[in-house]
Design a protein around this motif. Structure first.
Motif, PDB file in Angstrom:
ATOM      1  N   ASP A 129       7.191  -1.055   8.533  1.00  0.00           N
ATOM      2  CA  ASP A 129       5.932  -0.738   9.210  1.00  0.00           C
ATOM      3  C   ASP A 129       5.578   0.734   9.002  1.00  0.00           C
ATOM      4  OD1 ASP A 129       5.544  -3.264  10.199  1.00  0.00           O
ATOM      5  OD2 ASP A 129       6.065  -2.784  12.281  1.00  0.00           O
ATOM      6  N   ALA A 176      -2.989   2.802  14.984  1.00  0.00           N
ATOM      7  CA  ALA A 176      -2.971   1.694  14.027  1.00  0.00           C
ATOM      8  C   ALA A 176      -1.552   1.511  13.504  1.00  0.00           C
ATOM      9  CB  ALA A 176      -3.925   1.952  12.861  1.00  0.00           C
ATOM     10  N   ILE A 177      -1.282   0.282  13.061  1.00  0.00           N
ATOM     11  CA  ILE A 177       0.005  -0.042  12.444  1.00  0.00           C
ATOM     12  C   ILE A 177      -0.275  -0.818  11.163  1.00  0.00           C
ATOM     13  CG2 ILE A 177       2.189  -1.303  12.677  1.00  0.00           C
ATOM     14  CD1 ILE A 177       1.891  -0.978  15.727  1.00  0.00           C
ATOM     15  N   GLN A 178       0.386  -0.415  10.086  1.00  0.00           N
ATOM     16  CA  GLN A 178       0.261  -1.124   8.811  1.00  0.00           C
ATOM     17  C   GLN A 178       1.593  -1.799   8.504  1.00  0.00           C
ATOM     18  OE1 GLN A 178      -1.019   1.328   5.552  1.00  0.00           O
ATOM     19  NE2 GLN A 178      -1.018  -0.343   4.082  1.00  0.00           N
ATOM     20  N   SER A 179       1.562  -3.108   8.378  1.00  0.00           N
ATOM     21  CA  SER A 179       2.790  -3.856   8.116  1.00  0.00           C
ATOM     22  C   SER A 179       3.176  -3.753   6.648  1.00  0.00           C
ATOM     23  CB  SER A 179       2.620  -5.324   8.514  1.00  0.00           C
ATOM     24  OG  SER A 179       1.574  -5.919   7.770  1.00  0.00           O
ATOM     25  N   GLY A 232       0.800  -4.734   3.917  1.00  0.00           N
ATOM     26  CA  GLY A 232      -0.442  -3.979   3.788  1.00  0.00           C
ATOM     27  C   GLY A 232      -1.466  -4.268   4.858  1.00  0.00           C
ATOM     28  N   ILE A 281      -3.394  -4.186   8.294  1.00  0.00           N
ATOM     29  CA  ILE A 281      -3.515  -3.117   9.287  1.00  0.00           C
ATOM     30  C   ILE A 281      -3.960  -3.691  10.626  1.00  0.00           C
ATOM     31  CG2 ILE A 281      -4.804  -1.044   9.942  1.00  0.00           C
ATOM     32  CD1 ILE A 281      -4.807  -0.183   7.089  1.00  0.00           C
ATOM     33  N   GLN A 282      -3.291  -3.272  11.678  1.00  0.00           N
ATOM     34  CA  GLN A 282      -3.673  -3.619  13.053  1.00  0.00           C
ATOM     35  C   GLN A 282      -4.266  -2.378  13.711  1.00  0.00           C
ATOM     36  OE1 GLN A 282      -1.002  -5.676  15.821  1.00  0.00           O
ATOM     37  NE2 GLN A 282       0.442  -5.866  14.131  1.00  0.00           N
ATOM     38  N   PRO A 283      -5.583  -2.296  13.824  1.00  0.00           N
ATOM     39  CA  PRO A 283      -6.149  -1.194  14.599  1.00  0.00           C
ATOM     40  C   PRO A 283      -5.962  -1.479  16.087  1.00  0.00           C
ATOM     41  CG  PRO A 283      -7.896  -2.626  13.805  1.00  0.00           C
ATOM     42  CD  PRO A 283      -6.609  -3.170  13.241  1.00  0.00           C
ATOM     43  N   PHE A 318       0.279   5.115  12.545  1.00  0.00           N
ATOM     44  CA  PHE A 318      -0.669   6.218  12.555  1.00  0.00           C
ATOM     45  C   PHE A 318      -0.670   6.788  13.974  1.00  0.00           C
ATOM     46  CE2 PHE A 318      -1.828   3.391   9.210  1.00  0.00           C
ATOM     47  CZ  PHE A 318      -2.395   4.158   8.206  1.00  0.00           C
ATOM     48  N   LYS A 347       0.334   9.762   9.378  1.00  0.00           N
ATOM     49  CA  LYS A 347       0.771   8.448   8.892  1.00  0.00           C
ATOM     50  C   LYS A 347       2.219   8.595   8.439  1.00  0.00           C
ATOM     51  CE  LYS A 347      -0.114   5.023   5.246  1.00  0.00           C
ATOM     52  NZ  LYS A 347      -0.931   4.729   4.029  1.00  0.00           N
TER      53      LYS A 347
END
Length: 217
Positions: free
Chosen positions: A199, A177-180, A183, A185-187, A202, A150
């Protein structure tokens, strides 16, 4: 909902048993220490005092009907091995054991343990990786060669999409995954996701590929 037996209620075993129960599973917790059992009595489905070196104890407690078993102690290698053998005789579908060292792990694997863990060793290695590189926010080791990192999105990627960067081919990693910045999260992010400042990504890949991503910063 599945059923599990956790044998050994030290710090590791207690945490496993309590979390499995919190996740909605039925958990039978066993230890030879009455005080340890009492501490877990209100946190699991059932907590009992018993010596699992005795196959009859396991039979009496209905362990053969469990979906999985965790041998959660490693201080006495002989006892750990014997209990694992007893569980194998009961045909438990999945047996996870805690090992004391590499030799212990090898023995457990050879007698049929489905998974062997070194909680302290693994936590120490993961922490060392995060300390050794300030860009790593978290590291999860999957094997000695592969892990999940991460980290902040590399500056050269900002304003570009996964499709533009062709990350999998160019860097031999998967962005899982991406965490904006807020907070969310886009898996399994879409190929047209545009990276923005703030951003977090992972990455899943081998150590060399993950290192190449870190070098972009």
């Amino acid at each position: 909902m599945e059923t599990f037996v956790v044998i050994g209620l030290g710090r590791f075993g207690s945490a496993v048993a309590e979390e499995l129960c919190a996740l909605g599973h039925q958990v039978l917790a066993i230890d030879t220490d009455e005080k340890a059992v009492q501490r877990m009595a209100d946190k699991v489905t059932q907590a009992v005092v018993g010596d699992c070196q005795d196959p009859e104890v396991l039979q009496m407690l209905g362990v053969k009907n469990m979906d999985g078993a965790v041998v959660a102690f490693s201080s006495d290698i002989g006892t750990s091995v014997l209990i694992t053998l007893n569980l194998k005789e009961l045909n438990i579908p999945r047996i996870v054991c805690k090992a004391r060292n590499h030799s212990h792990r090898e023995v457990l694997r050879r007698i049929g343990a489905d998974q062997v863990v070194f909680p302290e060793h693994e936590s120490g290695r993961n922490l060392a990786r995060t300390l050794a590189n300030r860009e790593i926010l978290n590291y999860i080791e999957l094997t000695e060669r592969y892990g999940i990192v991460k980290l902040k999105v590399p500056t050269p990627w900002v304003g570009k999409t996964l499709r533009d960067l062709n990350v999998r081919v160019t860097y031999q990693v998967n962005i899982i995954a991406i965490q904006s910045g807020d907070g969310a999260i886009q898996p399994v992010p879409e190929p047209d996701h545009v990276f923005r400042p703030g951003d977090l990504i992972f990455t899943l890949g081998n150590n060399e590929s993950n290192e190449r991503i870190l070098a972009l910063e």
